[in-house]
Design a protein around this motif. Structure first.
Motif, PDB file in Angstrom:
ATOM      1  N   LYS A   1      11.524 -27.263  21.742  1.00 24.63           N
ATOM      2  CA  LYS A   1      10.166 -27.439  22.246  1.00 24.63           C
ATOM      3  C   LYS A   1      10.074 -27.249  23.759  1.00 24.63           C
ATOM      4  CE  LYS A   1       9.157 -30.624  18.527  1.00 24.63           C
ATOM      5  NZ  LYS A   1       8.987 -32.038  18.172  1.00 24.63           N
ATOM      6  N   GLU A   2      11.203 -27.305  24.442  1.00 26.26           N
ATOM      7  CA  GLU A   2      11.223 -27.150  25.897  1.00 26.26           C
ATOM      8  C   GLU A   2      11.039 -25.678  26.273  1.00 26.26           C
ATOM      9  OE1 GLU A   2      11.439 -29.519  28.354  1.00 26.26           O
ATOM     10  OE2 GLU A   2      11.208 -30.935  26.696  1.00 26.26           O
ATOM     11  N   GLU A   3      10.305 -25.460  27.334  1.00 28.92           N
ATOM     12  CA  GLU A   3      10.050 -24.107  27.807  1.00 28.92           C
ATOM     13  C   GLU A   3      11.358 -23.405  28.167  1.00 28.92           C
ATOM     14  OE1 GLU A   3       7.761 -21.898  31.478  1.00 28.92           O
ATOM     15  OE2 GLU A   3       7.126 -23.904  30.883  1.00 28.92           O
ATOM     16  N   GLY A   4      11.527 -22.216  27.642  1.00 29.26           N
ATOM     17  CA  GLY A   4      12.708 -21.419  27.939  1.00 29.26           C
ATOM     18  C   GLY A   4      13.869 -21.618  26.981  1.00 29.26           C
ATOM     19  N   PHE A   5      13.777 -22.608  26.084  1.00 24.93           N
ATOM     20  CA  PHE A   5      14.879 -22.879  25.162  1.00 24.93           C
ATOM     21  C   PHE A   5      14.509 -22.598  23.706  1.00 24.93           C
ATOM     22  CE2 PHE A   5      15.933 -25.508  28.825  1.00 24.93           C
ATOM     23  CZ  PHE A   5      17.261 -25.155  29.014  1.00 24.93           C
ATOM     24  N   GLY A   6      13.319 -22.069  23.473  1.00 28.11           N
ATOM     25  CA  GLY A   6      12.851 -21.805  22.108  1.00 28.11           C
ATOM     26  C   GLY A   6      13.734 -20.857  21.329  1.00 28.11           C
ATOM     27  N   GLU A   7      14.303 -19.878  22.009  1.00 28.97           N
ATOM     28  CA  GLU A   7      15.170 -18.909  21.326  1.00 28.97           C
ATOM     29  C   GLU A   7      16.617 -19.375  21.297  1.00 28.97           C
ATOM     30  OE1 GLU A   7      14.698 -15.078  23.101  1.00 28.97           O
ATOM     31  OE2 GLU A   7      12.535 -15.072  22.824  1.00 28.97           O
ATOM     32  N   ILE A   8      17.012 -20.169  22.267  1.00 27.39           N
ATOM     33  CA  ILE A   8      18.402 -20.603  22.381  1.00 27.39           C
ATOM     34  C   ILE A   8      18.732 -21.722  21.397  1.00 27.39           C
ATOM     35  CG2 ILE A   8      20.064 -21.709  23.937  1.00 27.39           C
ATOM     36  CD1 ILE A   8      18.626 -20.233  26.228  1.00 27.39           C
ATOM     37  N   ALA A   9      17.820 -22.665  21.226  1.00 30.13           N
ATOM     38  CA  ALA A   9      18.073 -23.837  20.384  1.00 30.13           C
ATOM     39  C   ALA A   9      18.489 -23.476  18.955  1.00 30.13           C
ATOM     40  CB  ALA A   9      16.869 -24.766  20.390  1.00 30.13           C
ATOM     41  N   PRO A  10      17.815 -22.543  18.282  1.00 33.93           N
ATOM     42  CA  PRO A  10      18.248 -22.206  16.922  1.00 33.93           C
ATOM     43  C   PRO A  10      19.660 -21.611  16.876  1.00 33.93           C
ATOM     44  CG  PRO A  10      16.020 -21.419  17.292  1.00 33.93           C
ATOM     45  CD  PRO A  10      16.549 -21.887  18.615  1.00 33.93           C
ATOM     46  N   ARG A  11      20.011 -20.819  17.897  1.00 30.47           N
ATOM     47  CA  ARG A  11      21.370 -20.252  17.932  1.00 30.47           C
ATOM     48  C   ARG A  11      22.410 -21.353  18.132  1.00 30.47           C
ATOM     49  NH1 ARG A  11      18.929 -15.967  21.359  1.00 30.47           N
ATOM     50  NH2 ARG A  11      19.759 -17.106  23.141  1.00 30.47           N
ATOM     51  N   LEU A  12      22.111 -22.294  19.026  1.00 32.41           N
ATOM     52  CA  LEU A  12      23.030 -23.412  19.244  1.00 32.41           C
ATOM     53  C   LEU A  12      23.136 -24.278  17.991  1.00 32.41           C
ATOM     54  CD1 LEU A  12      22.188 -24.634  22.854  1.00 32.41           C
ATOM     55  CD2 LEU A  12      24.340 -23.681  22.050  1.00 32.41           C
TER      56      LEU A  12
END
Length: 69
Positions: free
Chosen positions: A34-45
């Motif tokens: 939900k944090e700006e800039g992490f929307g694409e990274i979080a699912p990969r992590l």
């Protein structure tokens, strides 16, 4: 003191710990997404850590910086 009972509790603990850890990490990744800039990274992590079960730096780094490979 019942040694068998103590051993049974000891064998159950790792499963409970894993469940708690997975729950906490899942909540962390939900918040991170939900944090700006992490929307694409979080699912990969989430995939690397929770689904693949990998905590090695190269895998985490690849999830954070996919274009750097």
């Amino acid at each position: 003191m019942n040694i068998t009972e103590d051993q049974d509790e000891a064998t159950e603990s790792p499963a409970k710990v894993k469940s708690v850890a997975a729950t906490l990490l899942g909540e962390f990744f939900d918040s991170l997404e939900k944090e700006e800039g992490f929307g694409e990274i979080a699912p990969r992590l989430r995939k690397v850590v929770l689904e693949d079960g990998v905590f090695a730096e190269p895998s985490i780094r690849a999830a954070l910086f996919p274009d750097a490979s």
